[in-house]
Design a protein around this motif. Structure first.
Motif, mmCIF file in Angstrom:
data_model
loop_
_atom_site.group_PDB
_atom_site.id
_atom_site.type_symbol
_atom_site.label_atom_id
_atom_site.label_comp_id
_atom_site.label_asym_id
_atom_site.label_seq_id
_atom_site.Cartn_x
_atom_site.Cartn_y
_atom_site.Cartn_z
ATOM 1 N N ILE A 75 3.467 3.728 3.898
ATOM 2 C CA ILE A 75 2.587 3.458 2.763
ATOM 3 C C ILE A 75 2.794 2.008 2.346
ATOM 4 O O ILE A 75 3.926 1.584 2.107
ATOM 5 N N PHE A 76 1.707 1.246 2.261
ATOM 6 C CA PHE A 76 1.743 -0.157 1.844
ATOM 7 C C PHE A 76 0.905 -0.268 0.563
ATOM 8 O O PHE A 76 -0.309 -0.108 0.594
ATOM 9 N N ARG A 144 0.800 -20.845 -3.471
ATOM 10 C CA ARG A 144 0.039 -20.262 -2.359
ATOM 11 C C ARG A 144 -0.791 -19.090 -2.845
ATOM 12 O O ARG A 144 -0.535 -18.516 -3.895
ATOM 13 N N LYS A 145 -1.780 -18.714 -2.057
ATOM 14 C CA LYS A 145 -2.691 -17.643 -2.407
ATOM 15 C C LYS A 145 -2.560 -16.505 -1.403
ATOM 16 O O LYS A 145 -2.217 -16.710 -0.246
ATOM 17 N N GLU A 146 -2.860 -15.292 -1.886
ATOM 18 C CA GLU A 146 -2.931 -14.094 -1.044
ATOM 19 C C GLU A 146 -1.634 -13.883 -0.267
ATOM 20 O O GLU A 146 -1.628 -13.532 0.912
ATOM 21 N N ILE A 152 1.419 -7.725 3.763
ATOM 22 C CA ILE A 152 1.036 -6.340 4.067
ATOM 23 C C ILE A 152 0.404 -6.253 5.455
ATOM 24 O O ILE A 152 0.689 -5.329 6.235
ATOM 25 N N ILE A 153 -0.452 -7.211 5.790
ATOM 26 C CA ILE A 153 -1.107 -7.196 7.112
ATOM 27 C C ILE A 153 -0.072 -7.299 8.224
ATOM 28 O O ILE A 153 -0.105 -6.556 9.216
ATOM 29 N N VAL A 154 0.895 -8.221 8.061
ATOM 30 C CA VAL A 154 1.922 -8.398 9.096
ATOM 31 C C VAL A 154 2.790 -7.144 9.218
ATOM 32 O O VAL A 154 3.075 -6.669 10.332
ATOM 33 N N ASP A 155 3.237 -6.583 8.087
ATOM 34 C CA ASP A 155 4.088 -5.388 8.139
ATOM 35 C C ASP A 155 3.333 -4.188 8.718
ATOM 36 O O ASP A 155 3.915 -3.377 9.456
ATOM 37 N N LEU A 182 -8.143 -2.877 9.335
ATOM 38 C CA LEU A 182 -8.498 -1.484 9.619
ATOM 39 C C LEU A 182 -9.321 -1.373 10.896
ATOM 40 O O LEU A 182 -9.164 -0.420 11.665
ATOM 41 N N ALA A 183 -10.196 -2.340 11.134
ATOM 42 C CA ALA A 183 -10.980 -2.318 12.377
ATOM 43 C C ALA A 183 -10.082 -2.491 13.595
ATOM 44 O O ALA A 183 -10.303 -1.886 14.646
ATOM 45 N N THR A 184 -9.040 -3.323 13.471
ATOM 46 C CA THR A 184 -8.109 -3.526 14.580
ATOM 47 C C THR A 184 -7.291 -2.270 14.855
ATOM 48 O O THR A 184 -6.961 -1.978 16.012
#
Length: 745
Positions: A75-76, A144-146, A152-155, A182-184
């Motif tokens: 869960i992220f 920095r932004k985001e 989260i994307i990397v984990d 999610l598409a990946t």
């Protein structure tokens, strides 16, 4: 995880659609397929009447589904985008998430991402999350932004690659930047779940396997459980009450309908892109809706009701019949690709004489045929896997066992749409006695070769209307009489059969046909007798049941009459008691009014009201004066606070100006120092160049002096004085110098 019977009702696998109900009747459950020895499971299913191939497929599919629901899950949680409500605790949120997601996988990672320095989460809630098993990941921004989104994307990608076989990933966010992630992750071995607030966001949910609403699926069970006191009806209420009612507003019926309609449109568009058709099957759309949003569509009846309403209100258009119904958007209703993929034709595009013999032989098992001209078949294309293919000089014949398999093949191989789909059993122009329609007639016919009488259901008829009892007899008509008398089969010259032996074989076949005919008649009579006995037994059973049920029906009716009468009498008694209580109350009010009238209370009512209003007016003025004084005090405090802030801002501005001036002077001093160093470096380089040039000049002078001294030492002799000495050969350098001349050998 759904119960086994519910999962079987919604499964899209052909083996479960055909044999799933029988497996449920045999008592199969998820525990039945968790056993290690799969052969024992297959044997149990076969003993229950399921074919062995279907039993093996069912075992493999159910085992994979169990493995999928026991997959490792992570869960992220984007706490910056989806924070914890003010009045809720982190422990309750984590407990709700774990209980709801428990049937979907084995939780091994639970991470929450937020910048601790920005104070998005109070310290108490951070402690609740940490103690409840949620690992908090600090995401410092520092300009920095985001930052949290990228972490989260990397984990998530790392977790997916660490579990390549099967895994479940849950994202708690409302940011559409995760759509590409999610598409990946859209792979059969990975299941993705998205939990977001509000109505549906198509970019975020179009590629996820399952979606949930933050307010209704996660928060509402928490708020429902804390309202009321234990043991009361309020404790099990499904609606939040009291102070919880203002924390969130669940989606209304209209908002939920709009959300579901948007999901339906997205599913139809996505299936159109995947399968190349604007009208996917209705059953496929229903399965995708239930798998994507199980909280909204827990049962098949919910899907049916929603699709029926969508069709009635014109959201989608339904086409086709029975299990081949399709759904399309209204804008595509008149498009050619939304019509049934290939309707059954009533006439053949080619003559039946052009059909290969193999097509006729295989027509019993594969009666659905797609006739396609050779020129319309793309070069290099592979035929459908479940098709039996034959060809002639002009046509290609793709034969299928059922209409559903034929439609699936056409959907996956769109070039088959250029052909014609026919059910060869329903074509009237085909000869009656072919192997395709042999079971549709009754009676006996005579073989044109051996004169054997045979049931026309086993006979074969050619184009001229002649019948044959076997393929051998039909082949004899192609040979000349001379070759038949000799017993030589044309085309098989290495086989010699005498004519008397051939006659004997025909007589033996005729006797076998007569025996077979008697056996078939006996079997038909036995079948009719069994049907009559079954009908008689069923009639007796129905009569017995009706006789036994008659007293029960009568008793049930009498019980219903007694219940209705008791309920009616109870309601009448309640109405009488209510009227009596109203009469008593009316008498009491009347007596009270008379007593008040005796003491002239109503005559002084206006004075009493004016006195009360005057008191309220004085109280109101006092409250207004007090509020005005408080407002003046607040205004003075605000003025002082603004003055203090202005002073602080001015001091900050002066300090910033001094700091900027200091940095400017430091920069100027640094520039002057660099310029001085550059000048010194250039001066040093110039001195070195001058010294080098002086050394070069001195060296050249020394070489020039050395050359002059050597020339003087040679004592140069002019040409006019050369050769004056005898016996010696002079040169231009004087006597004693012999010039060596090269002479060829």
């Amino acid at each position: 995880m759904d119960s086994f019977s519910e999962w079987v009702n919604t499964a899209d696998h052909p083996c479960f659609q055909e044999w799933g109900s029988l497996a449920v009747e045999l008592g199969a459950s998820w525990d039945s397929f968790r056993r290690v020895d799969k052969d024992v499971i297959v044997q149990d299913l076969v003993k229950g009447g399921i074919p062995i191939l279907a039993a093996r497929d069912m075992t493999v599919i159910a085992s994979k589904e169990i493995q999928r629901n026991q997959a490792p899950m992570a869960i992220f949680w984007d706490l910056e985008n989806m924070p914890i409500p003010t009045e809720a605790s982190g422990r309750d949120i984590v407990t709700s998430l774990k209980s709801i997601l428990a049937p979907l996988g084995d939780l091994i990672q639970f991470r929450g991402y937020a910048s601790i320095g920005l104070n998005h989460i109070p310290q108490e809630k951070r402690s609740d999350l940490q103690l409840s098993g949620c690992h908090l990941v600090d995401c410092p921004h520092h300009g920095r932004k985001e930052v949290a989104d990228k972490m989260i994307i990397v984990d998530a990608m790392q977790f997916a690659f660490q579990h390549p076989d099967v895994a479940t990933l849950c994202l708690i966010t409302g940011d559409s930047d995760y759509a590409y992630l999610l598409a990946t992750l859209q792979r059969p071995q990975w299941r993705t779940i998205v939990i977001s607030r509000g109505t549906m966001q198509s970019m975020l949910h179009v590629n996820c396997d399952m979606k949930m609403r933050w307010e209704t699926d996660i928060l509402q069970p928490i708020y429902s459980g804390v309202s009321g006191t234990p043991g009361t009806e309020e404790e099990i209420s499904t609606e939040p009450t009291g102070r919880w009612a203002s924390l969130f507003r669940p989606l209304s019926a209209d908002e939920g309908w709009k959300d579901d309609v948007e999901l339906l449109r997205t599913v139809i568009k996505q299936q159109g892109q995947n399968h190349g058709t604007l009208a996917p099957l209705k059953s496929l759309v229903g399965n995708i809706l239930r798998n994507t949003n199980p909280a909204r569509f827990p049962q098949r009846i919910n899907i049916q009701g929603f699709l029926a309403r969508a069709i009635a209100e014109g959201v989608v258009v339904e086409k086709g019949e029975k299990q081949y119904k399709t759904l399309c958007l209204p804008m595509h209703a008149n498009h050619s690709s939304t019509s049934p993929l290939m309707p059954l034709a009533k006439m053949l595009p080619a003559k039946f004489e052009q059909f290969p013999l193999k097509v006729v032989d295989m027509a019993r098992a594969t009666p659905f045929i797609v006739l396609l001209r050779r020129a319309h078949c793309p070069p290099g294309e592979t035929p459908p896997s479940k098709a039996y293919v034959q060809s002639s000089s002009e046509w290609l014949f793709y034969m299928f066992a059922s209409y559903r398999i034929a439609l699936e093949a056409v959907a996956s191989h769109r070039w088959l749409c250029q052909g014609t789909l026919v059910d060869i059993r329903q074509i009237e122009e085909i000869p009656l006695a072919t192997a395709v329609r042999s079971s549709s007639r009754e009676g006996n016919v005579s073989c044109s070769v051996c004169s054997a009488m045979i049931a026309d259901s086993f006979a074969t008829e050619d184009a001229s209307g002649r019948f044959y009892c076997s393929v051998e007899c039909q082949e004899f008509t192609k040979y000349s009489p001379a070759r038949v008398k000799k017993g030589i089969l044309e085309g098989y010259d290495d086989i010699y059969v005498p004519h008397d032996i051939l006659d004997k074989k025909m007589l033996d076949r005729k006797a076998w046909i007569e025996q077979r005919k008697d056996e078939m008649e006996r079997l038909a009579e036995e079948k009719v007798r069994q049907k009559q006995e079954e009908a008689k037994r069923l009639d007796c059973l129905v009569r017995a049941i009706r006789i036994e049920e008659l007293p029960l029906v009568k008793a049930k009716y009498e019980e219903m009459i007694r219940t209705d009468r008791a309920q009616y009498e109870h309601e009448i008694e309640q109405e009488i008691e209510k009227a009596q209580r109203a009469k008593v109350q009316w008498d009491s009010d009347k007596r009270d009014k008379e007593r008040l009238s005796v003491h002239s209370v109503f005559d002084w009512m206006e004075d009493f009201e004016s006195t009360v209003l005057a008191g309220r007016q004085l109280n109101h003025e006092a409250l207004c004066a007090e509020a005005e004084a408080e407002a003046i005090v607040e205004a003075v405090k605000a003025k002082i606070e603004r003055a203090r802030k202005r002073k602080q801002n001015e001091a900050r501005r002066l300090s910033e100006e001094e700091e900027a001036k200091r940095r400017q002077e430091e920069e100027q001093r640094r520039n002057k120092e660099e310029a001085r160093r550059e000048r010194e470096a250039k001066e040093e380089e110039r001195r070195r160049e001058v010294a080098r040039m002086a050394e070069d000049r001195e060296r050249n002078d020394r070489q020039s002096d050395r050359g002059q001294r050597s020339l003087r030492a040679l004592d140069y002799v002019p040409p006019s004085r050369r050769g004056q000495g005898a016996g010696e050969e002079d040169s231009r350098f004087g006597k004693g110098w012999r010039v060596s001349r090269w002479r060829p050998k």
